[in-house]
Motif scaffolding. Structure first.
Motif, PDB file in Angstrom:
ATOM      1  N   ARG A   1       0.834  -1.208   0.000  1.00 59.12           N
ATOM      2  CA  ARG A   1       0.000   0.000   0.000  1.00 59.12           C
ATOM      3  C   ARG A   1       0.873   1.264   0.000  1.00 59.12           C
ATOM      4  NH1 ARG A   1      -4.421   1.960   4.466  1.00 59.12           N
ATOM      5  NH2 ARG A   1      -5.281   3.602   3.187  1.00 59.12           N
ATOM      6  N   GLU A   2       1.922   1.280   0.823  1.00 58.71           N
ATOM      7  CA  GLU A   2       2.823   2.432   0.875  1.00 58.71           C
ATOM      8  C   GLU A   2       3.544   2.630  -0.461  1.00 58.71           C
ATOM      9  OE1 GLU A   2       4.044   2.310   5.619  1.00 58.71           O
ATOM     10  OE2 GLU A   2       5.144   1.078   4.176  1.00 58.71           O
ATOM     11  N   ALA A   3       3.948   1.534  -1.099  1.00 58.78           N
ATOM     12  CA  ALA A   3       4.627   1.627  -2.395  1.00 58.78           C
ATOM     13  C   ALA A   3       3.715   2.256  -3.443  1.00 58.78           C
ATOM     14  CB  ALA A   3       5.085   0.239  -2.852  1.00 58.78           C
ATOM     15  N   ILE A   4       2.468   1.829  -3.480  1.00 57.36           N
ATOM     16  CA  ILE A   4       1.504   2.386  -4.440  1.00 57.36           C
ATOM     17  C   ILE A   4       1.234   3.852  -4.132  1.00 57.36           C
ATOM     18  CG2 ILE A   4      -0.874   2.253  -5.286  1.00 57.36           C
ATOM     19  CD1 ILE A   4       0.893   0.001  -6.297  1.00 57.36           C
ATOM     20  N   GLN A   5       1.130   4.194  -2.854  1.00 60.82           N
ATOM     21  CA  GLN A   5       0.906   5.596  -2.473  1.00 60.82           C
ATOM     22  C   GLN A   5       2.066   6.475  -2.908  1.00 60.82           C
ATOM     23  OE1 GLN A   5       0.141   5.204   1.746  1.00 60.82           O
ATOM     24  NE2 GLN A   5      -2.073   5.201   1.449  1.00 60.82           N
ATOM     25  N   LYS A   6       3.301   6.002  -2.725  1.00 58.88           N
ATOM     26  CA  LYS A   6       4.470   6.772  -3.164  1.00 58.88           C
ATOM     27  C   LYS A   6       4.455   6.957  -4.674  1.00 58.88           C
ATOM     28  CE  LYS A   6       7.708   5.678   0.548  1.00 58.88           C
ATOM     29  NZ  LYS A   6       9.023   5.114   0.892  1.00 58.88           N
ATOM     30  N   MET A   7       4.091   5.903  -5.395  1.00 57.31           N
ATOM     31  CA  MET A   7       4.031   5.986  -6.853  1.00 57.31           C
ATOM     32  C   MET A   7       2.981   7.005  -7.283  1.00 57.31           C
ATOM     33  SD  MET A   7       5.180   4.504  -9.699  1.00 57.31           S
ATOM     34  CE  MET A   7       4.917   5.713 -10.960  1.00 57.31           C
ATOM     35  N   ASN A   8       1.808   6.946  -6.682  1.00 54.81           N
ATOM     36  CA  ASN A   8       0.718   7.851  -7.056  1.00 54.81           C
ATOM     37  C   ASN A   8       0.992   9.301  -6.660  1.00 54.81           C
ATOM     38  OD1 ASN A   8      -0.739   5.750  -8.196  1.00 54.81           O
ATOM     39  ND2 ASN A   8      -1.889   5.346  -6.328  1.00 54.81           N
ATOM     40  N   ALA A   9       1.777   9.510  -5.614  1.00 50.54           N
ATOM     41  CA  ALA A   9       2.068  10.862  -5.137  1.00 50.54           C
ATOM     42  C   ALA A   9       3.195  11.536  -5.913  1.00 50.54           C
ATOM     43  CB  ALA A   9       2.418  10.824  -3.646  1.00 50.54           C
ATOM     44  N   SER A  10       3.897  10.780  -6.737  1.00 52.66           N
ATOM     45  CA  SER A  10       5.056  11.315  -7.447  1.00 52.66           C
ATOM     46  C   SER A  10       4.741  11.565  -8.919  1.00 52.66           C
ATOM     47  CB  SER A  10       6.221  10.335  -7.347  1.00 52.66           C
ATOM     48  OG  SER A  10       7.328  10.806  -8.065  1.00 52.66           O
ATOM     49  N   GLU A  11       5.423  12.542  -9.469  1.00 53.36           N
ATOM     50  CA  GLU A  11       5.315  12.798 -10.902  1.00 53.36           C
ATOM     51  C   GLU A  11       6.468  12.152 -11.659  1.00 53.36           C
ATOM     52  OE1 GLU A  11       4.773  16.940 -11.732  1.00 53.36           O
ATOM     53  OE2 GLU A  11       3.102  17.110 -10.322  1.00 53.36           O
ATOM     54  N   LEU A  12       7.382  11.519 -10.948  1.00 51.35           N
ATOM     55  CA  LEU A  12       8.527  10.865 -11.571  1.00 51.35           C
ATOM     56  C   LEU A  12       8.130   9.500 -12.130  1.00 51.35           C
ATOM     57  CD1 LEU A  12      11.176  11.607  -8.794  1.00 51.35           C
ATOM     58  CD2 LEU A  12      10.867  12.824 -10.956  1.00 51.35           C
ATOM     59  N   ASP A  13       8.880   9.038 -13.117  1.00 48.60           N
ATOM     60  CA  ASP A  13       8.641   7.705 -13.676  1.00 48.60           C
ATOM     61  C   ASP A  13       9.219   6.628 -12.769  1.00 48.60           C
ATOM     62  OD1 ASP A  13       7.364   8.598 -16.016  1.00 48.60           O
ATOM     63  OD2 ASP A  13       9.288   8.962 -16.986  1.00 48.60           O
ATOM     64  N   LEU A  14      10.360   6.914 -12.187  1.00 41.67           N
ATOM     65  CA  LEU A  14      11.087   5.974 -11.344  1.00 41.67           C
ATOM     66  C   LEU A  14      11.020   6.499  -9.915  1.00 41.67           C
ATOM     67  CD1 LEU A  14      12.951   3.431 -11.723  1.00 41.67           C
ATOM     68  CD2 LEU A  14      14.852   5.000 -11.852  1.00 41.67           C
ATOM     69  N   VAL A  15      10.268   5.815  -9.041  1.00 41.77           N
ATOM     70  CA  VAL A  15      10.009   6.319  -7.694  1.00 41.77           C
ATOM     71  C   VAL A  15      10.687   5.417  -6.663  1.00 41.77           C
ATOM     72  CG1 VAL A  15       8.215   6.877  -6.012  1.00 41.77           C
ATOM     73  CG2 VAL A  15       7.797   7.271  -8.449  1.00 41.77           C
ATOM     74  N   GLU A  16      11.557   6.012  -5.854  1.00 38.75           N
ATOM     75  CA  GLU A  16      12.245   5.250  -4.814  1.00 38.75           C
ATOM     76  C   GLU A  16      11.255   4.845  -3.729  1.00 38.75           C
ATOM     77  OE1 GLU A  16      15.575   5.996  -1.386  1.00 38.75           O
ATOM     78  OE2 GLU A  16      15.959   6.921  -3.336  1.00 38.75           O
ATOM     79  N   ILE A  17      11.277   3.546  -3.362  1.00 39.77           N
ATOM     80  CA  ILE A  17      10.394   3.078  -2.291  1.00 39.77           C
ATOM     81  C   ILE A  17      11.161   2.538  -1.091  1.00 39.77           C
ATOM     82  CG2 ILE A  17       8.376   2.661  -3.730  1.00 39.77           C
ATOM     83  CD1 ILE A  17       9.138  -0.329  -3.738  1.00 39.77           C
ATOM     84  N   SER A  18      12.444   2.204  -1.280  1.00 42.47           N
ATOM     85  CA  SER A  18      13.215   1.686  -0.154  1.00 42.47           C
ATOM     86  C   SER A  18      14.710   1.790  -0.443  1.00 42.47           C
ATOM     87  CB  SER A  18      12.862   0.216   0.102  1.00 42.47           C
ATOM     88  OG  SER A  18      13.657  -0.327   1.119  1.00 42.47           O
TER      89      SER A  18
END
Length: 125
Positions: free
Chosen positions: A36-53
Motif C-alpha cells: 500500500r505504501e509503495a503504491i501511495q508513493k508511486m501515485n504521489a510522485s510525478e517521476l517515472d522511477l520512484v524510490e520506495i526503499s
C-alpha cells in the motif's frame, strides 16, 4: 436464515475494505515498505522511477507499466542512469548492465503486478 445473510454481509464488507486498502497486492521482496505504501508513493510522485526503499547496498524503485511495456521501462532506467554517468552496455533477461569508469553495475527488474514493475539498483550509483 437471518444469521446467514448477516454473515454474507460481513464477509462482503471485509472484502470490499480489503480491496480498497490494496490488500490484494502481492507482498514485496523488501520488508521496509508495504504494498500500500509503495503504491501511495508511486501515485504521489510525478517521476517515472520512484524510490520506495533504501537498504544496505541496494535501492528499490517502483515504476508503472505503460503501453510501451518493458521496453519503455528499460528505456527510462537507461535514461535515469545515463544522467548519473552510467553507460548502458547490454540486457540479459531482467538484468540491465551498465559501466562507468572501470565499474560495472547490474540493475534488475521484476514484474510485481500487471501494472507495476520493481527495479533494484545497487546503491553505488
Amino acid at each position: 436464515m437471518e444469521i446467514r445473510w448477516l454473515l454474507i454481509g460481513v464477509i462482503a464488507a471485509v472484502a470490499s475494505i480489503g480491496f480498497m486498502n490494496k490488500w490484494h497486492y502481492p507482498s514485496l521482496p523488501i520488508e521496509s515498505v508495504t504494498p500500500r505504501e509503495a503504491i501511495q508513493k508511486m501515485n504521489a510522485s510525478e517521476l517515472d522511477l520512484v524510490e520506495i526503499s533504501r537498504k544496505g547496498d541496494e535501492i528499490w524503485y517502483i515504476m508503472e507499466l505503460t503501453k510501451s511495456g518493458m521496453e519503455g521501462i528499460d528505456d527510462k532506467i537507461i535514461a535515469f542512469l545515463d544522467g548519473k554517468g552510467w553507460s548502458f552496455t547490454e540486457k540479459e533477461g531482467s538484468g540491465l548492465f551498465f559501466e562507468k569508469d572501470d565499474e560495472r553495475l547490474i540493475v534488475s527488474t521484476e514484474m510485481w503486478t500487471k501494472h507495476y514493475v520493481l527495479v533494484r539498483i545497487p546503491s553505488q550509483i
